[in-house]
Design a protein around this motif. Structure first.
Motif, short mmCIF file in Angstrom:
data_model
loop_
_atom_site.label_atom_id
_atom_site.label_comp_id
_atom_site.label_asym_id
_atom_site.label_seq_id
_atom_site.Cartn_x
_atom_site.Cartn_y
_atom_site.Cartn_z
N ILE A 206 13.89 -9.83 -17.24
CA ILE A 206 14.18 -11.09 -17.93
C ILE A 206 15.40 -10.89 -18.83
CG2 ILE A 206 13.29 -12.72 -19.65
CD1 ILE A 206 10.48 -11.64 -18.51
N TYR A 207 16.37 -11.81 -18.74
CA TYR A 207 17.61 -11.68 -19.51
C TYR A 207 18.27 -13.05 -19.66
CZ TYR A 207 19.28 -12.00 -14.76
OH TYR A 207 19.48 -12.44 -13.49
N VAL A 208 19.27 -13.14 -20.52
CA VAL A 208 20.07 -14.37 -20.64
C VAL A 208 21.54 -14.00 -20.54
CG1 VAL A 208 18.39 -15.61 -22.07
CG2 VAL A 208 20.12 -14.18 -23.16
N HIS A 209 22.40 -15.01 -20.32
CA HIS A 209 23.84 -14.78 -20.24
C HIS A 209 24.52 -15.10 -21.57
CE1 HIS A 209 23.09 -15.13 -15.81
NE2 HIS A 209 23.89 -14.09 -15.86
N THR A 210 25.66 -14.47 -21.80
CA THR A 210 26.37 -14.66 -23.07
C THR A 210 26.63 -16.14 -23.38
OG1 THR A 210 28.37 -14.18 -21.80
CG2 THR A 210 27.59 -12.47 -23.30
N LEU A 211 26.88 -16.94 -22.33
CA LEU A 211 27.25 -18.33 -22.59
C LEU A 211 26.04 -19.28 -22.62
CD1 LEU A 211 30.55 -18.56 -20.52
CD2 LEU A 211 30.24 -18.15 -22.96
N ASP A 212 24.84 -18.77 -22.36
CA ASP A 212 23.64 -19.63 -22.43
C ASP A 212 23.48 -20.17 -23.86
OD1 ASP A 212 23.05 -19.23 -19.83
OD2 ASP A 212 21.45 -17.76 -20.16
N ASP A 213 22.99 -21.39 -23.96
CA ASP A 213 22.77 -21.97 -25.28
C ASP A 213 21.60 -21.29 -25.99
OD1 ASP A 213 23.58 -24.48 -26.96
OD2 ASP A 213 21.39 -24.33 -27.06
N GLN A 214 21.66 -21.25 -27.31
CA GLN A 214 20.60 -20.56 -28.06
C GLN A 214 19.22 -21.19 -27.81
OE1 GLN A 214 21.28 -20.73 -32.26
NE2 GLN A 214 21.15 -22.93 -32.40
N VAL A 232 23.47 -10.47 -21.01
CA VAL A 232 24.42 -9.84 -20.09
C VAL A 232 25.66 -10.72 -19.91
CG1 VAL A 232 22.57 -8.67 -18.81
CG2 VAL A 232 23.40 -10.90 -18.01
N ASP A 233 26.78 -10.10 -19.53
CA ASP A 233 28.00 -10.88 -19.29
C ASP A 233 28.05 -11.29 -17.81
OD1 ASP A 233 28.80 -8.69 -17.85
OD2 ASP A 233 30.29 -8.02 -19.30
N LYS A 234 29.20 -11.87 -17.39
CA LYS A 234 29.31 -12.38 -16.03
C LYS A 234 29.09 -11.31 -14.98
CE LYS A 234 32.64 -15.83 -17.11
NZ LYS A 234 34.07 -15.67 -17.36
N GLU A 235 29.48 -10.06 -15.32
CA GLU A 235 29.31 -8.95 -14.36
C GLU A 235 27.94 -8.30 -14.49
OE1 GLU A 235 32.39 -9.11 -16.07
OE2 GLU A 235 33.12 -10.19 -14.30
N ASN A 236 27.03 -8.97 -15.20
CA ASN A 236 25.68 -8.44 -15.38
C ASN A 236 25.62 -7.19 -16.25
OD1 ASN A 236 23.79 -10.12 -14.44
ND2 ASN A 236 23.04 -8.74 -12.85
N ARG A 237 26.67 -6.94 -17.04
CA ARG A 237 26.65 -5.79 -17.93
C ARG A 237 25.93 -6.15 -19.22
NH1 ARG A 237 32.74 -4.75 -16.72
NH2 ARG A 237 32.75 -6.61 -18.01
N LEU A 238 25.13 -5.21 -19.71
CA LEU A 238 24.39 -5.43 -20.95
C LEU A 238 25.36 -5.42 -22.13
CD1 LEU A 238 21.61 -5.53 -22.45
CD2 LEU A 238 21.78 -3.03 -22.60
N VAL A 239 25.43 -6.53 -22.88
CA VAL A 239 26.35 -6.56 -24.02
C VAL A 239 25.63 -6.73 -25.36
CG1 VAL A 239 28.42 -7.29 -22.81
CG2 VAL A 239 26.77 -9.01 -23.54
N GLY A 240 24.36 -7.08 -25.35
CA GLY A 240 23.67 -7.23 -26.63
C GLY A 240 22.23 -7.67 -26.44
N ILE A 241 21.55 -7.87 -27.57
CA ILE A 241 20.18 -8.40 -27.52
C ILE A 241 20.02 -9.47 -28.61
CG2 ILE A 241 19.16 -6.26 -26.66
CD1 ILE A 241 18.13 -5.74 -29.52
#
Lengths: 452, 452
Positions: A206-214, A232-241
């Motif tokens: 389970i994950y969300v994308h950087t541009l998903d709304d809060q 995750v970003d567009k390339e599916n890289r983990l960028v934060g939580i």
């Protein structure tokens, strides 16, 4: 729980005993310390903030109001700013910087190491209220080849500065998110087990994308009962939580926003008493003006039936009751649908079921109200039966029309990707008012044979 | 995140391949399995529920709607009920039993071991929405004489059936709550350290009482960013915990309740489409009736000024605009205050500041609206200046009165321990309507020298 009492602390300050104060504060919860600081005069506040033990001052800072945070940052030295930013979680720094004037932002960025500065700038560039703008990068990242024992040791060594250690994230060499694992799972499994064999992956990931709304972030965390969700970003890289404490704030914020829109106020994110007069004025004025202009259409309807009114002035007496009841019936339906849409209980595909339900509820409500009203008109007002019949027939129609409009408008708005909450009571009231009056006068003129 | 797609699972059911289905389901998240089950026909649903791997079926059950849960419990054997209740967390069993008919409750209690049965009965007896009624007893309890290593081993051995292991609770021999300690703290400290030396105690100890309202529980958890909060009885003995996932639900539930009250609906805790026609009717009818009756006072005001209206029918055309604007201005103020009270941003002690702020905002809004309206009346409607002046003066007064009533009524309600949300837009609109019309006609009759 009882309210905390800060009497003793005030006495220590009065006595100038800052060493005693420091000892007392060290024993307290950071949230309570922040609450206490908010009650102090600005000058004293900075003095007290400076005596806080180093390991808790950043935590306390993160619980202060933005104005207080700004005041502290303006009052302390560059070295102190550097250490503070270094100790804060990245999402708290970004939250703060999003709210303060540019000169404070640049002073903070100047006093930050280059790597963090770059990250902060990236976060500040994500759209407001997107997952990217609220996430933090302080998370436990594991390799899937680790054993359980290795993973636990890794958490022990690196966990202290992390926003949470209760869920760890597993990535491949190109930083793509491959799985997640809870600390509980690690503790319950055999020390020699491999992470890749016990982590949640594929269909469970389970994950969300950087541009998903809060709002979407909050929904995922709530739905799956998570303590944190990976971004995750567009390339599916983990960028934060994003952690659960922030999600709780988001849920509350979004509910407030919906309520404000329902009351025809433009959303603001400041507490009531912290918002200035002109700011409040600007948030309330646009809708008041729009709705006033639309209410003049209702006036135009009255004007066009002026002759009917002149012949039967008694008709005027029931205008407020019809308008108010229509408005209330419409608000009820629109509230139910707006909330249902926002909680995911209702979707556009349900529109037929919704309308069918509202029509039946409206018929029941309308007939009950009409019966009560007819009795009152006959027994108390003693008006002619013909007028009473017109008023009561209008009432039933108005309730049905109001509930129909109240349920369809928010659903259409949602379908058109507009915010359903804006279609709430004030707008619906205005529309229903016009329709109510039109129905009323049409019925009256045709049944009473008045020429218009 | 993308929506889950259950196409493949439906195909397996159609093919009667329940072994393949079981393998697929075992790889899925429990929340998704529950979502999938909700889409099945009742008979198929029970069959699929039965093939679920034993270690996840209770979890899946806890995520189902009450109706589905009831259907399953009615369809399975006594032995299966026994195992299900044994596997469920206690708070989920209590939640379920609070919603279902008495015969289901007694069947479940009959198939429960005596100790759990006693506990369930105790929980069911706590007042609705109190901490006692929503807590669970599956928590890690430690002695303060344990070492860190002993505590971690204890959690490893006993943690699997607990609602959370991330915070452990420390009690003395008479079960009184002495402290709390996070698993993170345990991991970061020396294995030989004693719990009593590192736990949060005294001024740092945070807890709620069994009889505290769930709203208060949510507030404490939110304020202190907790993952769970301990619940103590009158003697300060630890009796349970409430976890963050339940708190998230409470926050959302309470916001929905407030919105419903603001829209003159009596609160319900069922999703919109699951509520029957008569139930919805019963929730909406009382306020519609009360407000209709009060709107007749507004009608009475019109009747008493009938002669003024007969002389100047043009006055009637501006009644809807004045009433609507007053209602909207009042709603804005009441929403701000109701939400502020519920979030703790505003208290009764702020009443003077609040009124002073609202009056100034009202003056600004009222004058802006009056100016816009005067221009419209002169240029478009071309009515006499005297009438336009009366309409615009009324507008300013109405906005001021509406904002004053809109902010004071909820605060007074709160002071009188009533629910401020009930003092929301519909009630305020009705009151403001009456006052608006009275002001309008008073001004008109005295300035136009009409005898009433």
């Amino acid at each position: 729980m009882e309210e905390r009492n800060y009497e003793g602390l005030f006495l220590l300050i009065k006595a100038g005993n800052f060493i005693g104060l420091r000892t007392e504060l060290a024993e307290m919860n950071e949230v309570d310390i922040a609450e206490f600081l908010e009650e102090l005069e600005p000058d004293v506040l900075v003095r007290v903030f400076r005596v806080l033990p180093k390991d808790i001052s950043a935590d306390v800072f993160s619980y202060l109001e933005t104005e207080t945070q700004e005041w502290i940052v303006r009052s302390i030295t560059d070295t102190e700013v550097f250490r503070l930013v270094d100790d804060l979680y990245l999402d708290d720094v970004v939250d703060f910087l999003e709210e303060v004037p540019a000169n404070v932002v640049s002073r903070v960025l100047r006093n930050t190491d280059p790597h963090t500065r770059k990250l902060i700038n990236t976060y500040l560039n994500y759209p407001e209220d997107s997952a990217g703008s609220i996430m933090t990068n302080e998370m436990i990242v594991l390799k899937d080849s680790y054993t359980v024992a290795h993973a636990i040791e890794h958490i022990r060594q690196n966990g202290e500065d992390m926003a949470t250690i209760y869920t760890a994230y597993v990535t491949d060499p190109s930083r793509r998110l491959r799985g997640t694992i809870d600390l509980a799972e690690l503790l319950f499994n055999n020390p020699d087990d491999l992470i890749k064999d016990i982590m949640d992956d594929d269909a469970q990931l389970i994950y969300v994308h950087t541009l998903d709304d809060q709002e979407e972030v909050a929904e995922v965390v709530k739905k799956y009962d998570l303590l944190s969700v990976p971004v995750v970003d567009k390339e599916n890289r983990l960028v934060g939580i994003v952690t659960i404490d922030d999600v709780v704030d988001i849920i509350q914020e979004e509910a407030t926003e919906d309520m404000e829109k329902m009351a025809a106020i433009m959303p603001s994110d400041k507490p009531y008493l912290k918002t200035g007069i002109f700011e409040t004025y600007k948030k309330r004025m646009p809708w008041l003006l729009i709705l006033m202009v639309s209410a003049t259409f209702t006036g135009a309807i009255i004007t066009s039936y002026e002759s009917a009114l002149a012949a039967y002035v008694v008709l005027t007496a029931y205008i407020p009751m019809l308008m108010d009841t229509g408005g209330n019936a419409g608000s009820q339906a629109s509230e139910s649908i707006i909330r249902g849409l926002s909680l995911g209980d209702v979707a556009f595909s349900d529109i037929i079921r919704v309308i069918w339900k509202e029509i039946r509820v409206a018929a029941l409500c309308g007939m009950t109200l009409a019966a009560a009203n007819f009795a009152k008109l006959m027994l108390l007002d003693r008006i002619p039966v013909s007028i009473a019949a017109i008023v009561c027939m209008t009432l039933v129609l108005v309730v049905c029309i109001a509930k129909f409009i109240g349920c369809t408008l928010p659903m259409l708005a949602d379908k058109l990707k507009l915010d359903p909450a804006v279609m709430a009571s004030p707008l619906i009231t205005t529309i229903v008012d016009a329709i109510s009056l039109f129905t009323y006068f049409r019925l009256a003129t045709s049944l009473l044979h008045i020429a218009t």
